[in-house]
Enzyme design. Structure first.
Site, mmCIF file in Angstrom:
data_model
loop_
_atom_site.group_PDB
_atom_site.id
_atom_site.type_symbol
_atom_site.label_atom_id
_atom_site.label_comp_id
_atom_site.label_asym_id
_atom_site.label_seq_id
_atom_site.Cartn_x
_atom_site.Cartn_y
_atom_site.Cartn_z
ATOM 1 C CE LYS A 222 -1.544 12.695 -13.219
ATOM 2 N NZ LYS A 222 -1.627 12.645 -14.665
ATOM 3 N NE ARG A 256 -0.279 4.725 -15.046
ATOM 4 C CZ ARG A 256 0.286 5.534 -14.159
ATOM 5 N NH1 ARG A 256 -0.280 6.706 -13.877
ATOM 6 N NH2 ARG A 256 1.401 5.197 -13.542
#
Length: 294
Positions: A222, A256
């Site tokens: 991210k 994840r």
């Protein structure tokens, strides 16, 4: 960490708590933010799935529509054409647990029929609440994610989590979804616009245990990791693994990730330390406690 049994479709389950579980991200899309176009053919997708399983992934999470900011929307038919052949092939090839990353109820229904065990909804049941009905009818596990997109958020990061996920849980329970089918995901990066907001969510992650359900963390590659490390998206595996360890120590159950091997290893170390802490606490002699107390 409290052990929990997560009930899934097709008579399967997953025990959560003692060991971290890694879900490998398999984007069968041309435009996902870090791996778009790499696995959008069934053959390359299956090869990547096999690689992630060999590296220790317990779940393969198959997504057919990019959720990056500004991504072009696609039709349900196009999404299904991307994910269903991959899910069918994975289901016929072995006993790996399969998750479908979708907010569409019909895609969820078809995916579970094709062999998926879990539905991962990035809109937290609030875009197509009928996904909750599909979960009840099929017995699928349900990942309910928080998002701040397309709405006004509360200024406090945890207050907003509790408000949004509380509404999602009302939808799930109102349709009859049992708690042992539900995992919650705080949605790192989904309209958490700054590194500070994501770091605050990490720092206060333990407060989410008040919801009483298992938690998944999805920090992989991210933007906030890039802000902190200065790394481009393809070089954020180590930063991601560091966040996985931090969040495991704060009680996350599932992770994840794109880069399976490094996260599996990092989480194995976190689990080993947690196990030794538990063992040391159990072995601590009462006489020593009493001596120090005196």
């Amino acid at each position: 960490m409290t052990a929990r049994r997560w009930q899934l479709a097709h008579g399967r389950h997953l025990d959560l708590g003692e060991r971290a579980v890694v879900a490998g991200i398999l984007n069968v899309t041309p435009d996902s933010f870090s791996d778009g176009g790499l696995f959008d053919a069934t053959e390359t997708a299956l090869a990547q799935a096999r690689r992630m399983i060999a590296e220790g992934a317990g779940i393969v999470d198959v997504g057919g529509e990019s959720t990056r900011p500004g991504a072009a929307a696609i039709s349900a038919g196009e999404e299904q054409a991307r994910v269903l052949p991959v899910i069918e092939a994975l289901a016929s090839a072995g006993d790996v647990l399969i998750s479908v990353d979708t907010y569409r109820a019909e895609t969820a229904r078809l995916a579970v029929a094709a062999g998926a065990h879990i539905v991962n909804d990035v809109w937290g049941l609030q875009r197509e609440p009928d996904i909750a009905r599909i979960a009840v009818e099929t017995g699928a596990g349900l990942i309910v994610m928080h998002t701040g997109r397309d709405r006004e958020k509360l200024p406090d990061v945890i207050a907003d989590q509790l408000a949004f996920l509380g509404k999602s849980l009302e939808i799930a329970r109102g349709h009859g979804v049992a708690d042992d089918h539900i995992v919650l995901d705080p949605g790192f990066g989904f309209a958490k616009e700054t590194a500070e907001e994501n770091l605050d969510l990490m720092a206060r992650f333990s407060e989410l245990h008040g919801l009483g359900l298992p938690l998944m963390a999805g920090t992989s590659r991210k933007r906030f990791i890039g802000t902190v490390t200065g790394r481009d998206v393809a070089d954020r595996a180590a930063g991601t693994a560091a966040t996985s360890v931090i969040l495991r120590l704060k009680g996350a159950h599932l992770f994840r990730v794109h880069d399976v091997a490094i996260n599996v290893d990092a989480l194995a170390m976190a689990d080993a330390m947690l196990a030794r802490e538990t063992a040391a606490s159990a072995r601590k002699p009462e006489s020593i406690v009493g001596k120090h107390d005196a």
